[in-house]
Design a protein around this motif. Structure first.
Motif, PDB file in Angstrom:
ATOM      1  N   LYS A  70       0.858  -1.180   0.000  1.00 33.47           N
ATOM      2  CA  LYS A  70       0.000   0.000   0.000  1.00 33.47           C
ATOM      3  C   LYS A  70       0.893   1.228   0.000  1.00 33.47           C
ATOM      4  O   LYS A  70       2.070   1.155   0.375  1.00 33.47           O
ATOM      5  N   THR A  71       0.333   2.367  -0.383  1.00 32.75           N
ATOM      6  CA  THR A  71       1.084   3.612  -0.297  1.00 32.75           C
ATOM      7  C   THR A  71       0.984   4.151   1.128  1.00 32.75           C
ATOM      8  O   THR A  71       0.147   3.703   1.926  1.00 32.75           O
ATOM      9  N   ILE A  72       1.809   5.132   1.428  1.00 32.61           N
ATOM     10  CA  ILE A  72       1.800   5.724   2.770  1.00 32.61           C
ATOM     11  C   ILE A  72       0.433   6.348   3.076  1.00 32.61           C
ATOM     12  O   ILE A  72       0.017   6.423   4.231  1.00 32.61           O
ATOM     13  N   ASP A  73      -0.286   6.767   2.036  1.00 32.96           N
ATOM     14  CA  ASP A  73      -1.592   7.397   2.250  1.00 32.96           C
ATOM     15  C   ASP A  73      -2.715   6.380   2.416  1.00 32.96           C
ATOM     16  O   ASP A  73      -3.845   6.762   2.742  1.00 32.96           O
ATOM     17  N   GLU A  74      -2.431   5.112   2.199  1.00 29.99           N
ATOM     18  CA  GLU A  74      -3.452   4.065   2.345  1.00 29.99           C
ATOM     19  C   GLU A  74      -3.356   3.336   3.683  1.00 29.99           C
ATOM     20  O   GLU A  74      -4.109   2.404   3.940  1.00 29.99           O
ATOM     21  N   VAL A  75      -2.409   3.757   4.532  1.00 29.56           N
ATOM     22  CA  VAL A  75      -2.269   3.178   5.871  1.00 29.56           C
ATOM     23  C   VAL A  75      -2.336   4.310   6.894  1.00 29.56           C
ATOM     24  O   VAL A  75      -2.076   5.461   6.566  1.00 29.56           O
ATOM     25  N   ASN A  76      -2.701   3.970   8.125  1.00 31.14           N
ATOM     26  CA  ASN A  76      -2.766   5.045   9.135  1.00 31.14           C
ATOM     27  C   ASN A  76      -1.502   5.128   9.987  1.00 31.14           C
ATOM     28  O   ASN A  76      -1.343   6.045  10.774  1.00 31.14           O
ATOM     29  N   HIS A  77      -0.614   4.131   9.841  1.00 29.32           N
ATOM     30  CA  HIS A  77       0.678   4.191  10.533  1.00 29.32           C
ATOM     31  C   HIS A  77       1.588   3.125   9.928  1.00 29.32           C
ATOM     32  O   HIS A  77       1.126   2.266   9.170  1.00 29.32           O
ATOM     33  N   VAL A  78       2.849   3.202  10.270  1.00 31.32           N
ATOM     34  CA  VAL A  78       3.823   2.169   9.887  1.00 31.32           C
ATOM     35  C   VAL A  78       4.455   1.663  11.180  1.00 31.32           C
ATOM     36  O   VAL A  78       4.964   2.453  11.980  1.00 31.32           O
ATOM     37  N   ASP A  79       4.375   0.349  11.415  1.00 30.48           N
ATOM     38  CA  ASP A  79       4.924  -0.209  12.652  1.00 30.48           C
ATOM     39  C   ASP A  79       6.450  -0.157  12.669  1.00 30.48           C
ATOM     40  O   ASP A  79       7.059   0.177  13.686  1.00 30.48           O
ATOM     41  N   LEU A  80       7.053  -0.514  11.546  1.00 26.91           N
ATOM     42  CA  LEU A  80       8.510  -0.640  11.481  1.00 26.91           C
ATOM     43  C   LEU A  80       8.968  -0.365  10.058  1.00 26.91           C
ATOM     44  O   LEU A  80       8.403  -0.907   9.105  1.00 26.91           O
ATOM     45  N   THR A  81       9.977   0.483   9.909  1.00 28.31           N
ATOM     46  CA  THR A  81      10.614   0.687   8.604  1.00 28.31           C
ATOM     47  C   THR A  81      12.045   0.170   8.678  1.00 28.31           C
ATOM     48  O   THR A  81      12.773   0.474   9.627  1.00 28.31           O
ATOM     49  N   ILE A  82      12.415  -0.612   7.678  1.00 27.51           N
ATOM     50  CA  ILE A  82      13.782  -1.140   7.579  1.00 27.51           C
ATOM     51  C   ILE A  82      14.398  -0.599   6.300  1.00 27.51           C
ATOM     52  O   ILE A  82      13.840  -0.769   5.216  1.00 27.51           O
ATOM     53  N   ASP A  83      15.539   0.049   6.424  1.00 28.40           N
ATOM     54  CA  ASP A  83      16.153   0.698   5.264  1.00 28.40           C
ATOM     55  C   ASP A  83      17.668   0.715   5.426  1.00 28.40           C
ATOM     56  O   ASP A  83      18.185   0.534   6.534  1.00 28.40           O
ATOM     57  N   GLY A  84      18.363   0.935   4.345  1.00 28.53           N
ATOM     58  CA  GLY A  84      19.806   1.113   4.390  1.00 28.53           C
ATOM     59  C   GLY A  84      20.159   2.548   4.749  1.00 28.53           C
ATOM     60  O   GLY A  84      19.291   3.390   4.964  1.00 28.53           O
ATOM     61  N   ALA A  85      21.438   2.832   4.825  1.00 24.46           N
ATOM     62  CA  ALA A  85      21.928   4.193   5.045  1.00 24.46           C
ATOM     63  C   ALA A  85      23.301   4.306   4.397  1.00 24.46           C
ATOM     64  O   ALA A  85      24.012   3.311   4.240  1.00 24.46           O
ATOM     65  N   ASP A  86      23.661   5.519   4.009  1.00 24.81           N
ATOM     66  CA  ASP A  86      24.958   5.742   3.360  1.00 24.81           C
ATOM     67  C   ASP A  86      26.049   6.096   4.360  1.00 24.81           C
ATOM     68  O   ASP A  86      27.223   5.811   4.135  1.00 24.81           O
ATOM     69  N   GLU A  87      25.636   6.726   5.452  1.00 32.98           N
ATOM     70  CA  GLU A  87      26.549   6.994   6.577  1.00 32.98           C
ATOM     71  C   GLU A  87      25.727   7.052   7.856  1.00 32.98           C
ATOM     72  O   GLU A  87      24.595   7.541   7.844  1.00 32.98           O
ATOM     73  N   ILE A  88      26.316   6.565   8.949  1.00 37.43           N
ATOM     74  CA  ILE A  88      25.700   6.717  10.272  1.00 37.43           C
ATOM     75  C   ILE A  88      26.788   7.190  11.221  1.00 37.43           C
ATOM     76  O   ILE A  88      27.833   6.557  11.352  1.00 37.43           O
TER      77      ILE A  88
END
Length: 225
Positions: free
Chosen positions: A68-86
């Motif tokens: 679903k798109t972000i506008d079709e849900v009322n929240h996101v429990d968990l997002t998992i993503d990469g990063a280029d620097e931390i």
């Protein structure tokens, strides 16, 4: 198994039945989505994926992950993503894959955020990796000149065919070659004030958990806030 695959699989283990999951973009997130697809198929895992790019959406759909798109849900429990620097204080640079706008929108509505990286991405200070700034095409040359005047060493992100890179939203990206960002919070505020800047790759005070791929195995680092 390579380090990216290792942390992708480890991160996918945090996903539970019934979750709405932000699906990151890039070479490390790819393995996480593959593992979620395997769990959906083999374990009957029931989730909804919210992709952060068209590429991640296409991958998830092929694997049978409902999206679903972000506008079709009322929240996101968990997002998992990469990063280029931390950095050592858990600030990050993202946007090497040109998906920073969708990634930041999804992250902003997420209860928990996990970043998955190999140990080369862990740094003391942000800035060696060029900071992406997503801009609308109208006025982009003016912004480019402004960044030059400020000494930010800008360059337009280009495709292999020498055309300007376009994001999924049809914007351009100006990469700032800063070497070291002394005050990420001040730079964040400065960039947010500029007309024509849609978003930038500073993801500050957002991540909860970092999973670092090491030869000895994945290391989980919690950001206790």
């Amino acid at each position: 198994m390579n380090l990216k695959e290792m942390v992708g699989i480890k991160a996918a283990s945090y996903v539970k039945d019934g979750m709405t999951v932000g699906l990151g973009t890039g070479s490390t997130a790819y393995y996480m989505i593959e593992e979620l697809g395997r769990r959906v198929k083999e374990e009957g895992l029931a989730i909804i994926g919210v992709p952060t790019s068209y590429a991640s959406k296409e991958q998830a759909e092929k694997l049978g992950i409902p999206v679903k798109t972000i506008d079709e849900v009322n929240h996101v429990d968990l997002t998992i993503d990469g990063a280029d620097e931390i950095s050592a204080d858990f600030h990050g640079i993202k946007g090497g894959g040109a998906a920073l706008l969708f990634e930041k929108i999804v992250a902003s509505y997420s209860k928990q955020i996990i970043w998955i990286v190999d140990e080369s991405k862990m740094v003391n200070h942000l800035g060696k990796f060029p900071l992406p700034v997503e801009v609308v095409p109208y006025g982009q040359e003016q912004l480019f000149r402004l960044f030059q005047e400020k000494g930010y060493n800008p360059s337009f992100r280009m495709e292999e065919n020498e055309k300007l890179k376009q994001t999924d939203s049809g914007h351009s990206i100006i990469d700032l070659h800063l070497d070291c960002i002394e005050d990420p919070l001040a730079l964040d505020e400065e960039l947010n004030q500029l007309a024509g800047v849609v978003e930038h790759g500073l993801f500050l005070s957002m991540v909860n958990t970092v999973i670092v791929g090491k030869e000895t195995g994945p290391e989980v680092i919690e950001n206790i806030r």
